[in-house]
Write an enzyme that holds these catalytic residues in place. Structure first.
Site, mmCIF file in Angstrom:
data_model
loop_
_atom_site.group_PDB
_atom_site.id
_atom_site.type_symbol
_atom_site.label_atom_id
_atom_site.label_comp_id
_atom_site.label_asym_id
_atom_site.label_seq_id
_atom_site.Cartn_x
_atom_site.Cartn_y
_atom_site.Cartn_z
ATOM 1 C CD GLU A 47 -3.592 -53.165 34.288
ATOM 2 O OE1 GLU A 47 -3.642 -51.959 33.970
ATOM 3 O OE2 GLU A 47 -4.151 -53.610 35.315
ATOM 4 C CE LYS A 79 -1.304 -45.195 33.450
ATOM 5 N NZ LYS A 79 -2.642 -45.779 33.237
HETATM 6 O O1 KIV Z 1 -4.334 -46.257 37.572
HETATM 7 C C1 KIV Z 1 -3.341 -46.968 37.787
HETATM 8 O O2 KIV Z 1 -2.872 -47.113 38.933
HETATM 9 C C2 KIV Z 1 -2.731 -47.656 36.653
HETATM 10 C C3 KIV Z 1 -1.735 -48.717 36.960
HETATM 11 C C4 KIV Z 1 -2.457 -49.985 37.274
HETATM 12 C C5 KIV Z 1 -0.765 -48.889 35.856
HETATM 13 O O3 KIV Z 1 -3.048 -47.383 35.552
#
Ligand code: KIV
Length: 278
Positions: free
Chosen positions: A195, A129
């Site tokens: 978010e 991600k």
């Molecule tokens: O790093 C993380 O835990 C996240 C979540 C807040 C989606 O990106």
């Protein structure tokens, strides 16, 4: 590859198949909501997986909730890989996504591919991600071209904390958010985290995209939800944003247990006959 055999079917209570990127994407078409939680180690990842969560995020929030930093910025690539390997040893079924930490993908698409490739090769996780939409489209495209599945993350982006001047502010620029979401999908992202976005904007984005939207503070219209596990389990102290629901109060449970243990050791009540070998 690290971790337990991924093709083994889990035993009761979960009989659902191993979650893959194509199955994750198909869930939206099939109208199935997706659940995602963060985990940072073997113990909790195994518990969440057995409880049936669709996806586990090895989030760079580990910099805050595990390492005790005030932001996610200090987290390194090696640390993410270390935690991802622990998580993979506990997971049999859930889709494991690993955050690319700050400055491991912003410098160039080439560097992003090399770093994301290390995550997949060294941990066995399924996807990465990254935070960004329009500004990261070239990088998402390069990762997708290298067959590295990418989840994008728009709205409030914790790695932009210095630019934003703080975390936790709801992002309300509907045109920019939609442009970011469309750019991420067009570049090849298989899913996108939204978010801290007003629910009407999340609803528009969710209806315009064919990839699943995963909300955190983005309302119920998203295709799925993610929460930081320590927050939803009531382990973190003094964090009560409107979007957060506490499903347990583990901080109180753990504090009471440890206080009782300390007292019983001091009083000579533990260990007793029942907990001693003859
Ligand atoms: O790093 C993380 O835990 C996240 C979540 C807040 C989606 O990106």
């Amino acid at each position: 590859m690290a971790g337990k055999p991924r093709d083994k079917q889990p035993s009761s209570p979960q009989s659902s198949p191993v979650m893959t990127v194509p199955r994750f994407v198909a869930a939206k078409r099939e109208g199935r909501k997706l659940s995602m939680l963060t985990a940072y180690d073997f113990l909790w990842a195994g518990l969440f997986d057995a409880a049936g969560v669709d996806s586990i995020l090895v989030g760079d929030t580990l910099g805050m909730v595990v390492q005790g930093h005030p932001t996610t910025l200090p987290v390194t690539l090696d640390e993410m890989i270390y935690h991802a390997r622990m998580v993979m040893r506990g997971v049999r079924r859930a889709l494991v996504v690993v955050d690319l930490p700050f400055l491991t993908y912003q410098v160039s698409p080439e560097q992003a591919v090399a770093n994301a490739g290390r995550i997949l090769k060294e941990s066995g996780a399924a996807a990465v991600k990254l935070e960004g939409g329009v500004n990261q489209a070239n990088t998402i495209r390069a990762l997708s071209a290298a067959d590295i599945p990418v989840m994008a993350h728009i709205g409030m982006k914790p790695q932009s904390v210095r630019k934003l001047g703080g975390m936790g502010k709801v992002q309300r620029d509907a045109d920019r958010l939609l442009a970011d979401a469309l750019a991420a999908e067009e570049a090849g992202a298989f899913s996108i985290v939204l978010e801290l976005i007003p629910r009407s904007i999340s609803q528009t984005i969710t209806s315009r995209l064919s990839i699943p939207t995963i909300g955190i503070g983005a309302g119920p219209e998203c295709d799925g939800q993610v929460l930081v596990s320590c927050d939803m389990l009531g382990l973190t102290e003094g964090f009560h944003p409107k979007f957060l629901k506490h499903y347990a109060d583990l901080r109180t449970v753990a504090t009471e247990a440890v206080t009782r243990y300390v007292q019983e050791v001091r009083d000579g009540q533990f260990p007793d006959d029942a907990h001693s070998h003859e």
